[in-house]
Scaffold this active site. Structure first.
Site, PDB file in Angstrom:
ATOM      1  N   GLU A  15       5.372   1.076  -8.167  1.00  0.00           N
ATOM      2  CA  GLU A  15       4.339   0.313  -8.142  1.00  0.00           C
ATOM      3  C   GLU A  15       4.552  -0.664  -9.356  1.00  0.00           C
ATOM      4  O   GLU A  15       3.402  -1.301  -9.568  1.00  0.00           O
ATOM      5  CB  GLU A  15       2.821   0.792  -8.114  1.00  0.00           C
ATOM      6  CG  GLU A  15       2.715   1.606  -6.950  1.00  0.00           C
ATOM      7  CD  GLU A  15       1.288   2.044  -6.778  1.00  0.00           C
ATOM      8  OE1 GLU A  15       0.722   2.293  -7.834  1.00  0.00           O
ATOM      9  OE2 GLU A  15       0.878   2.563  -5.641  1.00  0.00           O
ATOM     10  N   GLU A  67       3.807   5.122   0.744  1.00  0.00           N
ATOM     11  CA  GLU A  67       2.611   5.770   0.224  1.00  0.00           C
ATOM     12  C   GLU A  67       1.380   5.221   1.177  1.00  0.00           C
ATOM     13  O   GLU A  67       1.549   4.062   1.584  1.00  0.00           O
ATOM     14  CB  GLU A  67       2.143   5.558  -0.988  1.00  0.00           C
ATOM     15  CG  GLU A  67       2.790   6.396  -2.329  1.00  0.00           C
ATOM     16  CD  GLU A  67       2.301   6.320  -3.558  1.00  0.00           C
ATOM     17  OE1 GLU A  67       1.158   5.838  -3.642  1.00  0.00           O
ATOM     18  OE2 GLU A  67       2.928   6.149  -4.588  1.00  0.00           O
TER      19      GLU A  67
END
Length: 769
Positions: free
Chosen positions: A366, A437
């Site tokens: 991320e 995710e």
């Protein structure tokens, strides 16, 4: 000789002073065994910095032949480690998640040698640290330690890879000297291989070889022998390998040319009380839970390389692995980045022989786009392993794509109806696309939350699985996450537990596990409710969900067929949200017309949206008083049973017209405590071993009693130790704990005492093999 385990009889001190480097100084040290955490923690509500300290470990190793090369191998030490041999600095390791080897010879001597580790577990300038990360990183020597005793000429590295028709083994030796390398592959039924001179290519044709795949993960024992001109074996390595081909294409992931939809979860390697420090059995049991119970075919090792025992279990079980370097959102300075690039190399060098690994993660999870940095991590991955693709997990759309697969964390799915974005909403690239995710923080759910929230949690996972199964451009998805875990204060529920798992922190299932379990071949049928009206606002049950892989399910109440459900998801499993608990009763039993039945059921649905308040304008403007009175009459008679004893529902599942599952669901009373143990035998040759013991409150219909919180005390005999608290309570009707061996052999007992249920006993045998 290789892999001589050194896990027993270390000396540990929870702090560090310069005098600790003095040889023979053991003041303030205690004897511990590896894996070991530098700080045991409470289950919840503790300081997130409690493990952030510098601690000291010592070990004495006997050396009787300095003509040999002695390498001490550490599989994981958190997080900055300085290794001293007889007081001299021999190695500095700047990663808490990758393997490192320390050659002892430069500072070694005949006889006893003192190894000292100064372990800094603070959050310092190296990955994954920088921002406050969404998981606790703990500390200590938390994975195995072993010793390799080698000849000066030995095998330094090896890599077995294959095409559809041929295998190759790349290798390096410690010296470039004349010798032979003999390779054999065996599976107990067949043996093949060849012998080559040093410098020659090791390769061979594949014929009649059993391939490794997710349903039949066939493994061969590969043995490499290094032989001198006189026929003496100088070095020998044995490993389990599998032959398979993997390819990510834009329209799918292909294993041995067969298209596979990736269905996985993300896993953290932490456990209650001891953080990362759990031995081999616990690691293997996590993989078994994923494959055998949750019916997954893949796992992402978020957010770092994980235990070799876990990866070996993935090889043996047929569980695909997406492995990535340590990191979480933050990218640091040049020194920090260089450590991360080296982590790519170390991760791949340790794990590239695992057939289960299909993708290398070479971005910091991320993080933003860093062109120069990620060019280097990608190049390092392809240089170290030219035969696997790379991915890099991001949470930004239209990100610069330097890797081979666009891997994206898609958190659009809540309970509002949108499962996943389409690929073209995320990237215009024609490269493969994988969701790394989903779920997680968008809908945190505790095992003791109200029933509707737990049901919605399960339905979110169901909707993502449906979307993924029906979209060829989404190659697969990894849900967040496998199990609840300890985290920093900001990311949990204020108690340092992140409740994002489909399992609780003790690896017990929540409703959200059910959608995955429907993918099994054995018949599966569960309902996300106890159908107890007192659990719901106003006493009005709005909906339930049926999770099943049956082709048809019939729902009965008081012997009356309520409804029949067909084609719930498809041949792999599925779910249906049931909002109509009256079904056909009003027509079949009460004799109402279908139009009148449907009209009253719509009235009921609207009133339930307002928790049964039937005089709201939204209700009275659409329905007459007669409608409302009739709706409540029938709802009360057939669903709520107000003023009467609750009666259960009966769900019957069918496959190929045959009844395969039959369950009763309803308000239940606690019938007994079910005890399960993960093993009856603990094996202690390598290190201490553990047994997981589950306590589950079971009701009279055979289901978990979700709001049982009974307390228990635990006592163990002298050869065992309880990990964590010895006085515990059920959490949401279930609680687990681990015991570990303290002796090498013997027969031991665990006694679980309850004021309500008396003493319950678990027997264990400890064997030194």
């Amino acid at each position: 000789m290789r892999n001589i385990y050194q896990n027993y009889d270390w000396y540990f001190k929870p702090n560090y002073d310069d005098v600790d480097l003095n040889l023979g100084n053991l003041d303030g040290f205690d004897i511990v065994n590896i894996p070991h955490t530098n700080q045991e923690v409470p289950l919840s509500n503790f300081s997130s910095t409690i493990s952030n300290k510098i601690s000291t470990y010592k070990k004495f190793i006997d050396i009787d032949d300095l003509s040999k090369i002695y390498k001490l191998v550490f599989e994981g030490v958190g997080h900055l480690t300085k290794v001293y041999v007889n007081g001299s600095l021999a190695h500095i390791q700047k990663c808490g998640y990758t393997q490192f080897k320390v050659e002892l010879n430069k500072f070694a001597r005949l006889g006893k040698n003192e190894i000292t580790l100064v372990v800094d577990s603070n959050e310092i300038n190296q990955p994954p640290f920088g921002f406050v990360v969404d998981y606790l990183c703990f500390g200590g020597v938390y994975r195995d330690v072993y010793l390799d005793i080698l000849n000066p000429l030995h095998i330094s590295s090896y890599y077995m890879h294959n095409t559809k028709n041929e295998y190759f083994i790349d290798y390096t030796l410690s010296k470039d000297e004349a010798c032979y390398i003999n390779v054999t592959f065996t599976d107990g039924a067949s043996t093949f291989g060849k012998r080559v001179k040093n410098g020659d290519v090791i390769s061979g044709l594949l014929s009649n070889v059993k391939l490794w795949d997710i349903d039949n993960p066939h493994l061969y024992t590969m043995k490499l022998d290094l032989i001198d001109d006189d026929g003496n074996v100088l070095d020998s390595i044995t490993d389990k390998v599998g032959f398979r081909t993997i390819e990510f294409r834009e329209n799918g992931f292909f294993l041995n040319d067969k298209k596979i939809k990736i269905r996985g979860l993300n896993r953290h390697q932490s456990y209650p009380y001891v953080g990362y420090a759990m031995p081999h059995r616990a690691q293997i049991e996590d993989a078994q839970m994923m494959k055998n119970v949750l019916k997954l075919n893949a796992v992402r090792t978020s957010h770092y390389p994980q235990s070799p025992d876990f990866l070996r279990a993935c090889d043996e079980l047929g569980l695909l692995v997406f492995e990535e370097i340590p990191g979480w959102q933050f990218v640091g300075d040049e020194n920090w980045q260089n450590i991360a690039i080296n982590n790519v190399y170390d991760m791949i060098m340790r794990d590239r022989n695992h057939p289960s690994i299909i993708l290398w993660g070479v971005r910091i999870n991320e993080s933003g786009d860093y062109h120069d940095f990620y060019t280097k991590t990608n190049e390092m991955a392809h240089k170290t392993d030219p035969y696997r693709m790379t991915g890099g997990v991001r949470c930004i759309r239209d990100s610069e794509l330097l890797e081979d697969v666009y891997t994206y964390n898609d958190f659009i799915c809540t309970n509002k109806g949108i499962a996943l974005r389409n690929k073209d909403e995320v990237t215009k690239s024609n490269k493969p696309y994988l969701v790394s995710e989903y779920g997680g923080h968008m809908f945190p759910t505790k095992s003791f939350d109200n029933e509707i929230r737990r049901t919605d949690h399960a339905l979110i996972h169901t909707e993502v699985l449906k979307k993924c199964a029906n979209d060829d451009l989404i190659l697969g998805a990894f849900g967040w996450c496998f199990a609840d875990y300890n985290t920093h204060l900001d990311f949990g529920s204020g108690d340092l537990i992140c409740y994002h798992g489909v399992l609780d922190i003790f690896r017990n299932i929540k409703y959200a596990a059910y959608p995955y379990m429907t993918f099994g071949r054995e018949p599966f049928l569960e309902v996300t409710s106890n159908l107890n009206i007192g659990e719901h606002n106003g006493g009005y049950l709005r909906y339930i969900s049926i999770m099943t892989n049956c082709e048809k399910v019939e729902m009965y109440h008081n012997g009356i067929l309520v409804d029949t459900y067909n084609n719930l998801f498809g041949p792999c499993g599925g779910a249906i949200k049931v909002e109509d608990l009256l079904g056909n009763i009003l027509t079949d039993v009460e004799g109402l017309t279908k139009d009148r039945s449907d009209h009253l059921k719509q009235c009921i649905k609207l009133m339930l949206e307002y928790d049964g308040i039937n005089d709201r304008e939204e209700v009275t403007s659409k329905y007459s008083k007669e409608d409302i009175d009739d709706a409540w009459k029938y709802y009360g008679k057939y669903v709520a049973n107000w003023g009467s004893h609750p009666t259960p529902y009966n769900f019957i599942g069918y496959i190929s017209g045959k009844e395969v599952k039959n369950i009763m669901v309803g308000a239940q009373h606690l019938d007994h405590i079910e005890i399960r143990q993960s093993t009856h035998i603990l094996h202690t040759k390598r290190s201490y071993d553990t047994c997981k013991i589950d306590l589950e409150a079971i009701g009279n219909y055979g289901h978990r009693v979700d709001y049982a919180f009974d307390s228990f005390s635990i006592e163990v005999s002298n050869g065992l130790e309880v990990i964590g608290d010895t006085i515990i309570s059920l959490i949401g009707g279930v609680r687990s704990f681990w015991v570990k061996s303290k002796v090498l052999s013997g027969k031991e007992m665990v006694t679980i005492h309850s004021n309500r249920y008396g003493n319950m006993k678990v027997m264990l045998e400890i064997v030194n093999d």
